[in-house]
Design an enzyme around this catalytic site. Structure first.
Site, PDB file in Angstrom:
ATOM      1  N   HIS A  18     -17.799  12.453  30.885  1.00  0.00           N
ATOM      2  CA  HIS A  18     -18.974  13.245  29.989  1.00  0.00           C
ATOM      3  C   HIS A  18     -19.279  12.084  29.175  1.00  0.00           C
ATOM      4  CE1 HIS A  18     -16.588  17.275  29.631  1.00  0.00           C
ATOM      5  NE2 HIS A  18     -15.971  16.731  30.065  1.00  0.00           N
ATOM      6  N   HIS A  52     -15.486  12.881  37.264  1.00  0.00           N
ATOM      7  CA  HIS A  52     -15.206  13.666  36.067  1.00  0.00           C
ATOM      8  C   HIS A  52     -15.419  12.768  34.725  1.00  0.00           C
ATOM      9  CE1 HIS A  52     -13.646  17.648  33.802  1.00  0.00           C
ATOM     10  NE2 HIS A  52     -13.944  16.558  32.782  1.00  0.00           N
ATOM     11  N   HIS A  76     -13.455  22.852  34.239  1.00  0.00           N
ATOM     12  CA  HIS A  76     -12.317  22.666  33.263  1.00  0.00           C
ATOM     13  C   HIS A  76     -11.426  23.752  33.490  1.00  0.00           C
ATOM     14  CE1 HIS A  76     -15.162  19.665  31.975  1.00  0.00           C
ATOM     15  NE2 HIS A  76     -14.298  19.273  31.078  1.00  0.00           N
TER      16      HIS A  76
HETATM   17 FE   FE2 Z   1     -13.683  16.904  30.722  1.00  0.00          FE
END
Ligand code: FE2
Length: 419
Positions: free
Chosen positions: A63, A61, A215
């Site tokens: 970004h 996980h 999420h």
């Molecule tokens: Fe996140």
């Protein structure tokens, strides 16, 4: 046949040393050094020095489209809360160019590789009708294959419905090549919209044969219970093991009766849990005075119940979290502290949270020490797992498909002490 023999490997920290024969990018054989030297006399040899050798780190996980944006003027945050960070991002993301996203992501990927990461699941914000970041990440996914396997989550940062047309953008992103359906039900306007977004996500996953990763309940609100909807739909649709719930911070605030009930349901759904220790202990607890909550899920209870939990980085210097460097040993250190998982046995058995468990969440086949698998592994600067965790040991070698993709000098103190 060209063979490389990696000798004196302490596989997953085992007491006995192993030799690894690698050929044609794959694990050929594991055994005693003298046996393999006899079998492959012409092999090139590398001494791994009795250090811990484990499968590559898997960051399930992050970004990568947000990295290194924390210092942009519009991203200055005063409250340190999740929702302010989302608002700041919303105001500025349209101004980010493809070139800027690409160069920042590559800088982060280099950091990850230097820390032995070879598997990455990146959420990419698709609440952008131009798909600027998604197009960049699809390119990088191909370009970086020799170094890492990247999975892309079609992630609507601003919601399926809270952002008008968000649901359609998620579907379009899947058509463009995203691997995983994302979502953020706790950010939708209502509980009903949150559940509707989860249902829509499952519809899309079925339609395009994709994995799911939401999420989920990234809040201290103990009434945020979208994890039960995700769990139920996973079970009803027979998607055991293919769904992940990221964050689930609210679980740290649930009453024990509800949490106890959910544990049995999670097991039926074989739901994967991804926990981001540093980010969530920074973002959560912001509305508490004292006592102040830790902001992370019930890692110890989930693990004791046999559920698959991994620790992940989430952010590298973005509006949500100012620090972060892609080093999952750092996440492991924080995760064990915040989860009260500090017995010698727990620490010695903890590398799985940043390696095997993350790979399992990503449904990576061909992972681990098995003859015939791709020869992917890393070497840590430690001769046992306990010390590796205690010292947040560096990754000193990363091998992928039988090729060295990163090598680092072990840390060495040069000062001569007088005692
Ligand atoms: Fe996140």
């Amino acid at each position: 046949m060209s063979v490389t023999l990696y000798e004196n490997a302490r596989l997953n920290g085992a007491a006995e040393l192993t030799a690894i024969a690698v050929s044609d990018g794959r694990f050929l054989k594991f055994g005693k050094a003298q046996d393999l030297e006899h079998e492959f006399p012409d092999a090139k040899r590398e001494d791994l020095g009795g250090n811990v050798v484990c499968p590559p780190f898997a960051d399930a996980h992050i970004h990568l489209d947000y990295v290194y944006t924390a210092s942009l003027p519009t991203h200055e945050t005063s409250s340190g809360t999740l929702f302010e960070a989302i608002d700041n991002w919303s105001d500025s993301k349209a101004k980010l160019s493809a070139d800027a996203i690409r160069s920042r992501a590559l800088k982060a990927v280099k950091m990850q590789i230097s820390h032995g990461v070879q598997y990455v699941r990146t959420h990419v914000d698709v609440t952008d009708p131009k798909f600027t970041a998604l197009k960049v990440m699809l390119e990088l996914k191909e370009q970086l294959k020799p170094y890492m396997q990247i999975q892309i989550v079609a992630f609507p940062q601003e919601g399926y419905y809270a952002y008008k047309g968000g649901d359609e953008l998620v579907e379009e992103a899947l058509k463009m090549g995203a691997d995983v359906v994302g979502g953020i039900p706790h950010f939708e306007f209502t509980r009903e919209d949150g559940v509707r977004s989860v249902k829509k996500g499952f519809e899309l996953a079925e339609k395009y044969d994709k994995l799911l990763d939401f999420h989920c309940d990234e809040t201290d609100d103990d009434q945020s219970r979208f994890v039960e909807s995700i769990c139920a739909m996973t079970y009803y649709d027979g998607l055991q093991g293919r769904t992940a719930a990221s964050h689930t911070c609210a679980m740290g605030s649930y009453n024990n009766a509800y949490a106890f009930k959910m544990m049995s349901k999670f097991k039926k759904a074989q739901l994967n849990f991804i926990v981001c220790p540093t980010e969530n202990c920074y973002l959560q607890g912001r509305y508490d005075s004292y006592p102040r909550r830790r902001g992370i899920s019930r890692v110890d209870e989930l693990d004791q119940n046999g559920l698959n939990v991994s620790f992940a980085q989430d952010s590298i210097s973005d509006p949500w979290y100012p620090l972060g460097n892609g080093n999952l040993m750092h996440q492991l250190d924080f995760g064990l502290h915040l989860s009260h998982m500090m017995s010698v046995e727990q620490i010695s058995n903890s590398l799985r949270f940043v390696t095997t468990n993350g790979a399992k969440t990503m449904c990576v086949g061909d992972y681990g020490f098995k003859e015939g698998n791709s020869a992917n592994f890393v070497v840590l600067d430690a001769d046992n797992v306990f010390d590796a965790v205690r010292n947040t040991a560096s990754t000193i070698l990363s091998v992928r498909n039988g090729e060295v993709i990163m090598r680092k000098q072990p840390e060495k103190v040069l000062t001569e002490y007088g005692f």
